[in-house]
Write an enzyme that holds these catalytic residues in place. Structure first.
Site, short mmCIF file in Angstrom:
data_model
loop_
_atom_site.label_atom_id
_atom_site.label_comp_id
_atom_site.label_asym_id
_atom_site.label_seq_id
_atom_site.Cartn_x
_atom_site.Cartn_y
_atom_site.Cartn_z
N ARG A 177 91.16 9.40 51.00
CA ARG A 177 90.84 9.12 49.59
C ARG A 177 92.45 9.01 48.90
NH1 ARG A 177 86.78 8.76 51.56
NH2 ARG A 177 85.04 9.95 51.10
N SER A 226 80.98 12.93 46.12
CA SER A 226 81.71 14.17 46.46
C SER A 226 82.67 14.86 45.44
CB SER A 226 82.61 13.80 47.61
OG SER A 226 81.73 13.54 48.77
N GLU A 296 88.09 15.59 44.02
CA GLU A 296 87.96 14.33 44.40
C GLU A 296 87.68 13.46 42.82
OE1 GLU A 296 86.01 12.82 47.99
OE2 GLU A 296 85.27 11.12 46.64
N1 EPU Z 1 77.09 20.41 55.42
C1 EPU Z 1 76.71 21.56 55.33
N2 EPU Z 1 76.13 21.85 54.02
C2 EPU Z 1 76.17 21.05 52.94
C3 EPU Z 1 76.57 19.80 53.10
C4 EPU Z 1 77.02 19.42 54.62
O1 EPU Z 1 76.41 22.44 56.12
O2 EPU Z 1 75.72 21.16 51.80
C5 EPU Z 1 77.59 20.07 56.98
C6 EPU Z 1 77.02 18.79 57.42
O3 EPU Z 1 75.79 19.46 58.16
C7 EPU Z 1 77.83 18.12 58.48
C8 EPU Z 1 79.38 18.46 57.70
O4 EPU Z 1 78.98 19.40 56.76
O5 EPU Z 1 78.01 19.19 59.72
C9 EPU Z 1 79.82 17.26 57.05
O6 EPU Z 1 78.68 16.62 56.14
P1 EPU Z 1 78.55 15.22 55.98
O7 EPU Z 1 78.00 14.62 57.25
O8 EPU Z 1 77.47 15.17 54.80
O9 EPU Z 1 79.75 14.66 55.37
P2 EPU Z 1 80.77 14.98 54.53
O10 EPU Z 1 82.08 15.25 55.30
O11 EPU Z 1 80.25 15.90 53.44
C10 EPU Z 1 81.97 12.76 53.82
C11 EPU Z 1 82.48 12.11 52.73
C12 EPU Z 1 81.24 11.34 51.82
C13 EPU Z 1 80.81 10.29 52.79
C14 EPU Z 1 80.40 10.99 54.28
C15 EPU Z 1 79.68 10.22 55.12
C16 EPU Z 1 83.92 13.59 51.74
C17 EPU Z 1 84.42 14.67 50.69
N3 EPU Z 1 82.68 13.25 51.63
O12 EPU Z 1 80.97 13.65 53.48
O13 EPU Z 1 81.93 10.53 50.84
O14 EPU Z 1 79.72 9.46 52.33
O15 EPU Z 1 81.39 11.74 54.66
O16 EPU Z 1 80.58 9.33 55.82
O17 EPU Z 1 85.05 13.12 52.03
C18 EPU Z 1 82.36 10.50 48.49
O18 EPU Z 1 83.54 10.38 48.57
O19 EPU Z 1 81.97 10.45 47.16
C19 EPU Z 1 81.43 10.56 49.53
C20 EPU Z 1 80.09 10.68 49.49
#
Ligand code: EPU
Length: 304
Positions: A177, A226, A296
């Site tokens: 980011r 996010s 973010e």
């Molecule tokens: N998880 C939880 N509880 C929740 C949400 C997530 O336990 O409420 C756990 C999931 O089960 C998983 C882990 O956290 O094990 C990661 O979650 P996820 O795969 O949904 O990905 P993320 O890291 O939360 C990131 C980006 C998203 C992007 C996704 C997919 C950030 C902050 N977020 O999400 O980006 O879409 O990966 O690649 O970097 C954005 O920047 O606006 C955004 C949506």
């Protein structure tokens, strides 16, 4: 400062649409935000220069807004001018060799769809992400594993007061980011290098990513995506979730039941509600894990 003088100077016969006291809730994916003193949609480079010159002369603060997909605007609005990049900045051009140029104001979703139509691979990581090309590049949008910045071969910015500047993609530092182009420069046009691929393969990649987002993110409700960045080695969604905050509600704003790093507007939420949830989630994670989460989402109008 005189927003009225600026309004008078900018209205009339030139290539821009000028409005006063526009509700910024119409310009943000949160559907939140009070009025901006001025909103100017510039349709040409000359109009952009003239707008910035006029605002600078009148001492009016300004900011460039894309599709407002990563911004929380104060309920009191913004005492300044929001500049939107219009027609001339929304074009997308495909050359023969996988080189694609896009204006910063073009919709990212349009660019991604057109790469599919041209059977090009490289921007699948951006499928389903709202906002403009300029916004996406300025924060190196993408998935956890792939980012838009890795496909940039060059980009052109305007340094206000100092003209155009061209960067090679390779001289820009890209990170999670993060893009090293100074935030006081306006990204105007971005050129990507993509590769030929089977259309079915590109489509399948996009469908897989979209399905993943649909399952894990509250895409149907107004939000800004996010809220916090993932701290190194952690998933912020998991951290907030483990504090028991899913469903935590202030006014009409709520920590999503689907993904704890999303705050959704259930209808008529105030910026103050969202901010209060952001602060609470930040403090809970700080207390439980000693981690100082970084936002973010960008804030606009809160100092006014
Ligand atoms: N998880 C939880 N509880 C929740 C949400 C997530 O336990 O409420 C756990 C999931 O089960 C998983 C882990 O956290 O094990 C990661 O979650 P996820 O795969 O949904 O990905 P993320 O890291 O939360 C990131 C980006 C998203 C992007 C996704 C997919 C950030 C902050 N977020 O999400 O980006 O879409 O990966 O690649 O970097 C954005 O920047 O606006 C955004 C949506």
């Amino acid at each position: 400062m005189s927003t009225f003088n600026a309004y008078m100077a900018l209205s009339g016969a030139y290539d821009a649409d000028v409005a006063r006291n526009e509700q910024l809730s119409h310009y943000t994916t949160y559907r939140i935000g009070g009025p901006a003193d001025l909103v100017v949609t510039v349709h040409s480079y000359q109009a952009l220069l003239r707008t910035i010159d006029t605002l600078t002369r009148e001492g009016v603060e300004w900011v460039i807004l894309g599709r407002g997909s990563n911004v929380l605007v104060a309920d009191a609005g913004y005492r300044g001018c929001v500049i939107l990049l219009g027609r001339e900045f929304s074009k997308i051009n495909f050359a023969d060799d996988g080189i694609v140029s896009a204006g910063a104001g073009a919709l990212l979703s349009k660019l991604v769809n057109e790469t599919l139509s041209h059977s090009l691979t490289g921007l699948e990581c951006c499928v389903g992400i709202p906002g403009t090309v300029g916004g996406a590049v300025s924060m190196d949008a993408g998935t956890r594993h792939d980012w838009i910045g890795s496909r940039v071969v060059d980009l052109v910015t305007l340094r206000p007061g100092d003209g155009l500047h061209r960067y090679e993609g390779s001289e820009i530092e890209w990170g999670y980011r993060y893009c090293s182009v100074p935030t006081n420069e306006i990204i105007l046009e971005v050129t990507f290098e993509l590769a030929d691929a089977e259309k079915d393969v590109v489509a399948a990649n996009m469908e897989r990513l979209i399905a993943r987002r649909r399952k894990r993110q509250p895409l149907g409700k107004p939000s800004c995506g996010s809220v916090f960045k993932n701290p190194p080695g952690h998933s912020v969604g998991q951290l907030i979730d483990s504090c028991g905050l899913k469903g935590y509600t202030v006014g009409a704003a709520q920590v999503s039941e689907v993904h704890a790093n999303f705050i959704v507007n259930r209808g008529g939420a105030k910026a103050a509600d969202v901010l209060s949830i952001i602060q609470h989630a930040h403090d809970c994670v700080a207390e439980k894990y000693g981690i100082d989460l970084a936002c973010e989402v960008k804030l606009l109008g809160f100092d006014a």
